[in-house]
Design a protein around this motif. Sequence first.
Motif, PDB file in Angstrom:
ATOM      1  N   HIS A  24     -59.907  38.058 -56.223  1.00 32.94           N
ATOM      2  CA  HIS A  24     -60.607  38.461 -55.007  1.00 32.94           C
ATOM      3  C   HIS A  24     -59.622  38.702 -53.874  1.00 32.94           C
ATOM      4  O   HIS A  24     -59.740  39.692 -53.134  1.00 32.94           O
ATOM      5  CB  HIS A  24     -61.611  37.377 -54.607  1.00 32.94           C
ATOM      6  N   ARG A  66     -59.032  42.396 -52.111  1.00 33.33           N
ATOM      7  CA  ARG A  66     -59.254  42.659 -50.683  1.00 33.33           C
ATOM      8  C   ARG A  66     -58.006  43.265 -50.049  1.00 33.33           C
ATOM      9  O   ARG A  66     -58.111  44.151 -49.181  1.00 33.33           O
ATOM     10  CB  ARG A  66     -59.648  41.369 -49.971  1.00 33.33           C
ATOM     11  N   CYS A  90     -60.569  46.463 -51.429  1.00 33.18           N
ATOM     12  CA  CYS A  90     -61.823  46.282 -52.174  1.00 33.18           C
ATOM     13  C   CYS A  90     -62.278  44.841 -52.062  1.00 33.18           C
ATOM     14  O   CYS A  90     -61.473  43.919 -52.141  1.00 33.18           O
ATOM     15  CB  CYS A  90     -61.615  46.653 -53.643  1.00 33.18           C
ATOM     16  N   ASP A  91     -63.567  44.642 -51.892  1.00 34.18           N
ATOM     17  CA  ASP A  91     -64.136  43.302 -51.913  1.00 34.18           C
ATOM     18  C   ASP A  91     -65.077  43.211 -53.109  1.00 34.18           C
ATOM     19  O   ASP A  91     -66.140  43.843 -53.121  1.00 34.18           O
ATOM     20  CB  ASP A  91     -64.909  43.008 -50.629  1.00 34.18           C
ATOM     21  N   ARG A 104     -67.211  41.181 -53.955  1.00 29.44           N
ATOM     22  CA  ARG A 104     -68.554  40.696 -53.631  1.00 29.44           C
ATOM     23  C   ARG A 104     -69.517  41.829 -53.330  1.00 29.44           C
ATOM     24  O   ARG A 104     -70.739  41.629 -53.352  1.00 29.44           O
ATOM     25  CB  ARG A 104     -68.494  39.731 -52.444  1.00 29.44           C
ATOM     26  N   VAL A 105     -68.986  43.025 -53.059  1.00 28.82           N
ATOM     27  CA  VAL A 105     -69.870  44.153 -52.765  1.00 28.82           C
ATOM     28  C   VAL A 105     -70.773  44.463 -53.956  1.00 28.82           C
ATOM     29  O   VAL A 105     -71.873  44.998 -53.780  1.00 28.82           O
ATOM     30  CB  VAL A 105     -69.036  45.390 -52.355  1.00 28.82           C
ATOM     31  N   GLN A 129     -74.457  43.451 -53.892  1.00 25.70           N
ATOM     32  CA  GLN A 129     -75.416  44.171 -53.045  1.00 25.70           C
ATOM     33  C   GLN A 129     -76.316  45.093 -53.857  1.00 25.70           C
ATOM     34  O   GLN A 129     -77.337  45.574 -53.359  1.00 25.70           O
ATOM     35  CB  GLN A 129     -74.675  44.987 -51.987  1.00 25.70           C
ATOM     36  N   LEU A 189     -71.290  51.389 -57.221  1.00 23.01           N
ATOM     37  CA  LEU A 189     -70.410  50.458 -56.523  1.00 23.01           C
ATOM     38  C   LEU A 189     -69.142  50.177 -57.326  1.00 23.01           C
ATOM     39  O   LEU A 189     -68.050  50.069 -56.760  1.00 23.01           O
ATOM     40  CB  LEU A 189     -71.149  49.153 -56.227  1.00 23.01           C
ATOM     41  N   HIS A 249     -65.616  51.030 -55.696  1.00 24.65           N
ATOM     42  CA  HIS A 249     -64.865  49.895 -55.148  1.00 24.65           C
ATOM     43  C   HIS A 249     -63.929  49.196 -56.124  1.00 24.65           C
ATOM     44  O   HIS A 249     -62.922  48.626 -55.693  1.00 24.65           O
ATOM     45  CB  HIS A 249     -65.846  48.859 -54.587  1.00 24.65           C
TER      46      HIS A 249
END
Length: 416
Positions: free
Chosen positions: A181, A185, A189-190, A192-193, A196, A206, A210
């Motif tokens: 992670h 970042r 890129c995250d 966790r997206v 969503q 996504l 990402h």
Amino acid sequence: MTQTIRAVKRTTNLGLTTAVHRSKPLSRAGMLERMFTFAFSGLVYPQIWEDPVVDMEALALQPSDHLVAIASGSCNILSYLTADPAKISAIDLNGAHIALGHLKLAALAEIDDHAVFRRFFGQAQSKANVEIYDRLIALRLDAVSRAYWEGRNIAGRRRVEVFARNFYRYGLLGRFIGTGHFLARRLGCDPRVMLQAKTMEEQRALFDRHLAPVFETKLVRWLVRQPASLYGLGIPPAQYKALAADGDAGIRAVLRHRLERLACGFDLKTNYFAWQAFGRGYGPEPDAAVPPYLEQGNFETVKARAGRVSYHQSAITAFLEKQPAESCNGFVLLDAQDWMNDADLTALWTQITRSAAPGARVIFRTAADERLLPGRVPEAILSQWQYQEERSRELGARDRSSIYGAFHLYVRGAAA
């Protein structure tokens, strides 16, 4: 207490050394092997990464069955209780995994409220969990497991306090995911997206936007050329060599494909492995996907049957040597055979074949998408088993963890 912890570590390290070390200490391969065993000397898997629903379908467990399984994080060991086997022998070289299994059994013995149990092992990030441990669970634990959980880490905290700070962020795998992670970042890129997404179509979009581009960055290209960078996934040097047969482009393609399958191959609402990868924990909603042993509908069943589980810190071959002939009905080997040379495999399958009851089943995963045993285990042993090729591929395609190359099912002396 300190002496007890040292004894656990010595047993863990001795077993791992025997399983992994194949090369001279000062050779490049030997140094990588020793780095791997050092990394694996503590807690590795806060959650096991094999799908227990697929496992139970393959094993076809019956009420009289004795199942022998590698324990790892014990999510699957306890989940198998929902299939009602008579006995589960949970085996692991790693003393931390044995202590985790005993902690879960002690919690099942003392906790009567599913919400409390799920808070402890599902959300795993509440100070109330530590209070429950001190008030109810500690006295139920054996001395070795209690010494482990009450031992101090490098920060001076008792190990059990990880259940107040999200247990799933700890252990080798938890830290590996956290590092992933962090690096993602930094590359824009995250992960966790992904959470969503409301539909599988959104999951695909996504991922493409990402996550997929990360695999083309210079940093990732460099990292996949370093075998040690993948130790957090539980990939020892021998496994890495198999995956990297086509060089760094090949291993990048393998890793990208498996992350893509995790992100896009299953609905996130039902895939708790994806939540662990992208959210570093299970979903917060009461109906969020979790392993079977944490589901509310299974709580009373798992609690009532927990006494059928016993833990043993041992190599699985050594454990099987002590079992009566034809006394075991199922064997869960995870990916342990990817660590083994031909002599180790032959010794293991000699004991599996001797201890297996007629119709017994063996399941395991491999890093590569290939048959592992033919040509390495003597035909006189392997001919006593039927490989279920079509069934293996069908079940492997449904494994939500998505990180392995293949799933394998063998049946003793009969076609399925």
